[in-house]
Write an enzyme that holds these catalytic residues in place. Structure first.
Site, PDB file in Angstrom:
ATOM      1  NE  ARG A  94      -0.490  -0.188   4.899  1.00  9.96           N
ATOM      2  CZ  ARG A  94      -0.997  -0.178   6.089  1.00  9.96           C
ATOM      3  NH1 ARG A  94      -2.176   0.462   6.096  1.00  9.96           N
ATOM      4  NH2 ARG A  94      -0.422  -0.361   7.201  1.00  9.96           N
ATOM      5  CE  LYS A 120       2.421   2.504   6.410  1.00  7.58           C
ATOM      6  NZ  LYS A 120       3.471   2.240   7.608  1.00  7.58           N
ATOM      7  N   GLY A 171      -4.860  -1.677   0.023  1.00  8.34           N
ATOM      8  CA  GLY A 171      -3.790  -0.739  -0.457  1.00  8.34           C
ATOM      9  C   GLY A 171      -3.911   0.473   0.188  1.00  8.34           C
ATOM     10  CG  ASP A 227       8.058  -7.345   7.262  1.00  7.71           C
ATOM     11  OD1 ASP A 227       8.212  -8.317   8.013  1.00  7.71           O
ATOM     12  OD2 ASP A 227       6.987  -6.819   6.996  1.00  7.71           O
ATOM     13  CG  ASP A 243       6.976  -0.302   7.819  1.00  6.72           C
ATOM     14  OD1 ASP A 243       6.861   0.713   6.899  1.00  6.72           O
ATOM     15  OD2 ASP A 243       6.800  -1.465   7.327  1.00  6.72           O
TER      16      ASP A 243
END
Ligand code: AMP
Ligand code: MG
Length: 487
Positions: free
Chosen positions: A93, A113, A126, A252, A262
């Site tokens: 996304r 984002k 997304g 990740d 993140d």
């Protein structure tokens, strides 16, 4: 100062080609509007802060417009999530719009984002909701202001686009800045899919652009891994020293640059609690506050595995062995400074541990304790803090040791001590309940609280007139808030 159309692009990651990312256009949001922008982040791109208020700004960062030189790409990566390997993740996304080259000679990735579906969206839509976009914006800018390495955030754009989570919410986009968006999971992807040529290309890209000093070393890849280990040890030491809980330390979500990256259900500790779990889908506490330290090493070993084509296993193991001692040294150094100490003694680690145990047992506010400990005169500051503890005898014993330690530490005035301590002990941190208040107002269309909170958190060590309400323990409703993991 530049206008928006004067940015210079140099899209180095996009040039790696289709094995690394896929061209995808952003899917625009309805009725885009500026929620908040960071002047400090705008300055990184040489942007005049006034441009944030122009309609074209909201259009660019909500997917309606794009610079001719931008090359929006969704990156492919994989990663270990909660200890298990997920073979294909990728930007589900978010889009790397391009890399902007600043007058200071720095490249900044513009990552949007919430920009819509990509080939890596899997079951997702997304999108990102306003709530989580505001949280990411506030956290990245607040961590940076605390001196904790982090990705940055340029702005949040809100919209009318409906997005379904536990209930219907509104879509938003956050524009994230970082020197690179390469994650540990990028290396894992090419390692586990057995694509040695691409893996080599990726490694060369990261080495030459982000660790050029390592190219001078006899073993450049080993030097780079060592640097990554060092940066992670330092970043996690800062998290622990300031009470930051990331919440989703999957590989990740780990940046190859050693920056906080993140943001999901993160939290800063209110009361000190070593076992605090901020992510309530984390049933086993894999990413609890104190587990962040060993998990940092676990993640580095996952990266090390993916680097075995370039570095011998023995050298990787030896380098991984540096993590814990480096972490401990950074952590102790920071905690000494938080306690106002300028010298090192062997028993300092124990002094810190005893204090944390007492704080844990009494539910003492982690941030305010250190701030108030720096008040002058020191003897009075310690005496006043006593009331916060349940185990008074325990606290008295600690206070006696601490006071004696301060006396041995050095010959400085009360005022010097106060100034030194206040410069490392923030008065304002991003407490969950403060974020929650700002989000509730923003969801009803009032962005002033998000903007004010961002402003206060951009100077966390400076007492700001009229901002007392941001330096308080949470009210009852604001303690142990359940933060939704959906974002
Ligand atoms: P996160 O837990 O946010 O780090 O995301 C893990 C993976 O899920 C990444 O590949 C994300 O791009 C993807 N993802 C998370 N939320 C969504 C969403 N709403 N739509 C598509 N992909 C998503
Ligand atoms: Mg992620």
């Amino acid at each position: 100062m530049k206008a928006l159309d004067e940015l210079t692009f140099d899209n180095r990651f996009a040039r790696l080609g289709d094995a690394f990312s896929t061209h995808v256009l952003p899917d625009p949001l309805d009725e885009p509007r500026l929620v908040v922008a960071s002047n400090a982040a705008m300055a990184l791109l040489d942007l005049d802060p006034a441009v944030a208020e122009t309609p074209v700004f909201a259009e660019l960062f909500s997917g309606h417009k794009l610079w001719a030189e931008a090359e929006p790409r969704a990156m492919v990566y994989s990663g270990h999530q909660f200890g298990g390997y997920s073979p294909q993740l990728g930007d589900g996304r978010g889009l790397l719009l391009g890399e902007v080259y600043s007058e200071a000679g720095e490249h900044w990735d513009l990552h949007l984002k919430g920009a819509g579906l990509t080939p890596y969206s899997r079951m997702g839509d997304g999108r990102a909701v306003l709530r989580s976009s505001i949280r990411e914006f506030l956290a990245s800018e607040a961590l940076h202001a605390l001196g904790i390495p982090s990705s940055r955030a340029l702005c949040v754009i809100g919209s009318d686009t409906p997005v379904w989570r536990e209930k219907q919410e509104r879509g938003a986009m956050v524009l994230r800045l970082a020197h690179s968006h390469v994650r540990f999971g990028h290396f894992e992807y090419f390692y586990y899919t057995k694509k040695p040529e691409q893996q080599k290309e990726l490694a060369e890209h990261v080495l030459s652009l982000h660790y050029p000093e390592c190219m001078e070393q006899p073993e450049p890849y080993l030097a780079m891994f060592r640097e990554i280990v060092e940066r992670n040890a330092e970043m996690i030491a800062k998290w622990q020293a300031y009470g930051f809980c990331h919440g989703v330390m999957n590989t990740d979500n780990m940046s190859i640059l050693g920056i906080t990256f993140d943001f999901g259900p993160f939290a800063f500790l209110d009361d000190f609690d070593a076992h605090f779990i901020c992510n309530h889908s984390d049933h086993k506490g894999r990413y609890s506050f104190s587990n962040q330290v060993p998990i940092g090493q676990w993640n580095l070993s996952a990266l090390a595995q993916a680097l075995t084509p370039f570095i011998s296993v023995d050298a990787l193991k030896e380098t991984l062995g540096l993590y814990l001692p480096l972490y401990q040294a950074h952590y102790l150094d920071l905690m000494r400074r938080r306690l106002g100490l300028t010298t090192a003694e062997d028993d300092d680690q124990k002094l810190v541990e005893r204090l944390l145990k007492l704080m844990q047992n009494s539910g003492v506010d982690y941030t305010l304790f250190f701030r108030r400990l720096g008040d002058e005169p020191a003897a009075q500051a310690v005496a006043q803090l006593r009331d916060d503890f349940v185990d008074l005898a325990g606290f008295d014993a600690w206070a006696e040791q601490y006071t004696a330690r301060v006396e041995r530490d050095g010959d400085y005035s009360e005022a010097q001590r106060r100034e030194r301590m206040h410069a490392v002990n923030p008065l304002y941190i991003l407490r969950n309940y403060l974020a929650q208040n700002a989000i509730a107002a923003a969801e009803s269309g009032d962005y002033s609280e998000v903007r004010r909170l961002h402003e206060v958190l951009s100077k966390p060590f400076e007492e700001q007139a009229g901002m007392e309400q941001y330096a308080q323990r949470p009210p009852d409703w604001g303690k142990h808030l359940e933060i939704s993991c959906s974002s």
